[in-house]
Design a protein around this motif. Structure first.
Motif, PDB file in Angstrom:
ATOM      1  N   LEU A  38       0.930  -1.217   0.111  1.00 28.44           N
ATOM      2  CA  LEU A  38      -0.027   0.019   0.034  1.00 28.44           C
ATOM      3  C   LEU A  38       0.964   1.269  -0.206  1.00 28.44           C
ATOM      4  N   ASN A  39       1.861   1.200   0.726  1.00 26.48           N
ATOM      5  CA  ASN A  39       2.758   2.460   0.745  1.00 26.48           C
ATOM      6  C   ASN A  39       3.486   2.647  -0.417  1.00 26.48           C
ATOM      7  N   ALA A  40       3.933   1.687  -1.443  1.00 26.84           N
ATOM      8  CA  ALA A  40       4.165   1.783  -2.515  1.00 26.84           C
ATOM      9  C   ALA A  40       3.017   1.980  -3.672  1.00 26.84           C
ATOM     10  N   GLY A  41       2.039   1.998  -3.322  1.00 26.67           N
ATOM     11  CA  GLY A  41       0.855   2.092  -4.330  1.00 26.67           C
ATOM     12  C   GLY A  41       0.660   0.830  -5.135  1.00 26.67           C
ATOM     13  N   ASP A  42       1.036  -0.301  -4.484  1.00 26.70           N
ATOM     14  CA  ASP A  42       0.634  -1.417  -5.284  1.00 26.70           C
ATOM     15  C   ASP A  42      -0.497  -2.262  -4.875  1.00 26.70           C
ATOM     16  N   ILE A  43      -1.968  -1.864  -5.300  1.00 25.05           N
ATOM     17  CA  ILE A  43      -3.124  -2.450  -4.470  1.00 25.05           C
ATOM     18  C   ILE A  43      -3.124  -3.798  -5.073  1.00 25.05           C
ATOM     19  N   ASP A  44      -2.697  -4.266  -6.018  1.00 22.74           N
ATOM     20  CA  ASP A  44      -2.873  -5.515  -6.485  1.00 22.74           C
ATOM     21  C   ASP A  44      -1.993  -6.615  -5.537  1.00 22.74           C
ATOM     22  N   THR A  45      -0.713  -6.197  -5.226  1.00 21.36           N
ATOM     23  CA  THR A  45      -0.130  -6.841  -4.006  1.00 21.36           C
ATOM     24  C   THR A  45      -0.695  -6.955  -2.737  1.00 21.36           C
ATOM     25  N   ALA A  46      -1.258  -5.840  -2.565  1.00 25.03           N
ATOM     26  CA  ALA A  46      -1.843  -5.625  -1.092  1.00 25.03           C
ATOM     27  C   ALA A  46      -3.112  -6.560  -1.103  1.00 25.03           C
ATOM     28  N   LEU A  47      -3.932  -6.597  -2.241  1.00 26.47           N
ATOM     29  CA  LEU A  47      -5.410  -7.436  -2.195  1.00 26.47           C
ATOM     30  C   LEU A  47      -4.636  -8.758  -2.128  1.00 26.47           C
ATOM     31  N   ALA A  48      -3.630  -9.099  -2.632  1.00 22.74           N
ATOM     32  CA  ALA A  48      -3.182 -10.648  -2.693  1.00 22.74           C
ATOM     33  C   ALA A  48      -3.003 -11.088  -1.269  1.00 22.74           C
ATOM     34  N   GLN A  49      -2.840 -10.262  -0.366  1.00 23.22           N
ATOM     35  CA  GLN A  49      -2.667 -10.488   1.056  1.00 23.22           C
ATOM     36  C   GLN A  49      -3.767 -10.890   1.844  1.00 23.22           C
ATOM     37  N   VAL A  53       0.741   7.157   3.500  1.00 24.99           N
ATOM     38  CA  VAL A  53       1.775   6.422   3.939  1.00 24.99           C
ATOM     39  C   VAL A  53       1.279   5.936   5.571  1.00 24.99           C
ATOM     40  N   SER A  54       1.721   4.617   5.791  1.00 24.57           N
ATOM     41  CA  SER A  54       1.571   4.368   6.884  1.00 24.57           C
ATOM     42  C   SER A  54       2.973   3.823   7.470  1.00 24.57           C
ATOM     43  N   GLU A  55       3.067   3.739   8.887  1.00 24.60           N
ATOM     44  CA  GLU A  55       4.225   3.232   9.503  1.00 24.60           C
ATOM     45  C   GLU A  55       3.987   2.446  10.628  1.00 24.60           C
ATOM     46  N   VAL A  56       4.305   1.205  10.395  1.00 23.27           N
ATOM     47  CA  VAL A  56       4.090   0.339  11.783  1.00 23.27           C
ATOM     48  C   VAL A  56       4.804   0.690  12.836  1.00 23.27           C
ATOM     49  N   LEU A  57       4.337   0.785  14.028  1.00 21.27           N
ATOM     50  CA  LEU A  57       5.108   1.086  15.090  1.00 21.27           C
ATOM     51  C   LEU A  57       5.286  -0.276  16.069  1.00 21.27           C
ATOM     52  N   SER A  58       4.171  -1.079  15.833  1.00 21.98           N
ATOM     53  CA  SER A  58       4.330  -2.237  16.829  1.00 21.98           C
ATOM     54  C   SER A  58       3.402  -3.321  15.995  1.00 21.98           C
ATOM     55  N   ASN A  70      -4.958 -14.269  15.297  1.00 22.64           N
ATOM     56  CA  ASN A  70      -5.365 -12.871  15.539  1.00 22.64           C
ATOM     57  C   ASN A  70      -3.703 -12.068  15.532  1.00 22.64           C
ATOM     58  N   TRP A  71      -4.162 -10.798  15.310  1.00 18.51           N
ATOM     59  CA  TRP A  71      -3.015 -10.073  15.200  1.00 18.51           C
ATOM     60  C   TRP A  71      -3.540  -8.660  15.622  1.00 18.51           C
ATOM     61  N   VAL A  72      -2.535  -7.846  16.104  1.00 19.13           N
ATOM     62  CA  VAL A  72      -2.832  -6.244  16.221  1.00 19.13           C
ATOM     63  C   VAL A  72      -1.565  -5.481  16.064  1.00 19.13           C
ATOM     64  N   VAL A  73      -1.713  -4.309  15.238  1.00 17.51           N
ATOM     65  CA  VAL A  73      -0.649  -3.480  14.809  1.00 17.51           C
ATOM     66  C   VAL A  73      -0.983  -2.231  15.210  1.00 17.51           C
ATOM     67  N   GLU A  74       0.030  -1.472  15.631  1.00 17.12           N
ATOM     68  CA  GLU A  74      -0.145   0.017  15.897  1.00 17.12           C
ATOM     69  C   GLU A  74       0.488   0.582  14.794  1.00 17.12           C
ATOM     70  N   GLN A  75      -0.258   1.730  14.277  1.00 18.03           N
ATOM     71  CA  GLN A  75       0.427   2.465  12.993  1.00 18.03           C
ATOM     72  C   GLN A  75       0.157   3.863  13.061  1.00 18.03           C
ATOM     73  N   THR A  76       0.894   4.431  12.406  1.00 21.82           N
ATOM     74  CA  THR A  76       0.524   6.043  11.814  1.00 21.82           C
ATOM     75  C   THR A  76       0.263   5.976  10.576  1.00 21.82           C
ATOM     76  N   TRP A  77      -0.734   7.010  10.077  1.00 13.90           N
ATOM     77  CA  TRP A  77      -1.156   7.013   8.714  1.00 13.90           C
ATOM     78  C   TRP A  77      -1.270   8.698   8.445  1.00 13.90           C
ATOM     79  N   VAL A  78      -0.833   9.020   7.226  1.00 10.62           N
ATOM     80  CA  VAL A  78      -1.025  10.319   6.583  1.00 10.62           C
ATOM     81  C   VAL A  78      -1.294  10.279   5.130  1.00 10.62           C
ATOM     82  N   ASP A  79      -1.864  11.183   4.810  1.00 11.19           N
ATOM     83  CA  ASP A  79      -2.039  11.337   3.165  1.00 11.19           C
ATOM     84  C   ASP A  79      -1.995  13.072   2.843  1.00 11.19           C
ATOM     85  N   ASP A  80      -2.029  13.233   1.632  1.00  9.25           N
ATOM     86  CA  ASP A  80      -1.676  14.674   1.100  1.00  9.25           C
ATOM     87  C   ASP A  80      -2.938  15.484   2.024  1.00  9.25           C
TER      88      ASP A  80
END
Length: 199
Positions: free
Chosen positions: A56-67, A106-111, A118-128
């Motif tokens: 997603l950060n690289a703008g590759d939606i197809d690869t992101a969706l494949a996950q 752009v998102s940044e995984v903090l933890s 099950n999983w938990v991610v803490e992240q920051t996110w920002v766009d234009d």
């Protein structure tokens, strides 16, 4: 010196014995189980989540969706204005992600913590758009579930502090837009009726 003489039957017995030993050893070799290919190890949940975020950060939606599984569901809390914030299936999720990619999100995984499926991610996110509002980044906690080696679902919840910052920035932007409209229509165009409409 004495020469040893073998009788014909003894030579036949030895030849038959050697032939039998050879055939038995050949049969035993064939009876061994054939080696099987070692199956490829599925990627870990951590690897799948990282690939999704990096794509997603690289703008590759197809690869992101494949996950994600084909019927994956994502939920955004609180929901963005005008929608319920729930997206199910690749088409709906693509529709949600495309404007983010276009806005250079752009998102940044903090933890990241994984416990079974099950999983938990803490992240920051920002766009234009957020940057234009003066927001450096928004903080989210994302709680998700794996199905096999793909993401089945996740809920991204904005922190209360980030939500308050977002609402404040939106209010300032709306106030600026209202003032700009009032200045243009009342001052420049002489539309004094707008004063009653706005106030």
């Amino acid at each position: 010196m004495k020469t040893m003489r073998f009788s014909l039957p003894l030579v036949v017995v030895i030849a038959m014995t050697l032939l039998a030993a050879f055939l038995l050893s050949a049969c035993q070799l064939q009876a061994l189980p054939t080696p099987t290919a070692v199956p490829e190890k599925s990627p870990s949940a951590e690897a799948v989540i990282s690939t999704w975020q990096e794509a997603l950060n690289a703008g590759d939606i197809d690869t992101a969706l494949a996950q994600l599984t084909d019927d994956a569901t994502i939920e955004i809390v609180p929901p963005p204005p005008g929608i319920d914030g729930v997206f199910t299936g690749h088409d709906a999720i693509r529709g949600w992600w495309e404007p983010q990619v276009e806005g250079h999100a752009v998102s940044e995984v903090l933890s990241m913590e994984v416990d079974g499926d099950n999983w938990v991610v803490e992240q920051t996110w920002v766009d234009d758009d957020m940057k234009a509002l003066g927001i450096r980044s928004l903080f989210f906690v994302i709680e998700g579930e794996m199905e096999g080696d793909r993401i089945k679902s996740y809920t991204a919840t904005m922190s209360d502090e980030s939500f308050a910052e977002f609402v404040g920035a939106m209010s300032r932007a709306e106030n600026k837009a209202t003032v700009a409209r009032g200045f243009e229509e009342v001052w420049n165009q002489g539309n004094e009726g707008l004063i009653d409409e706005l106030y």
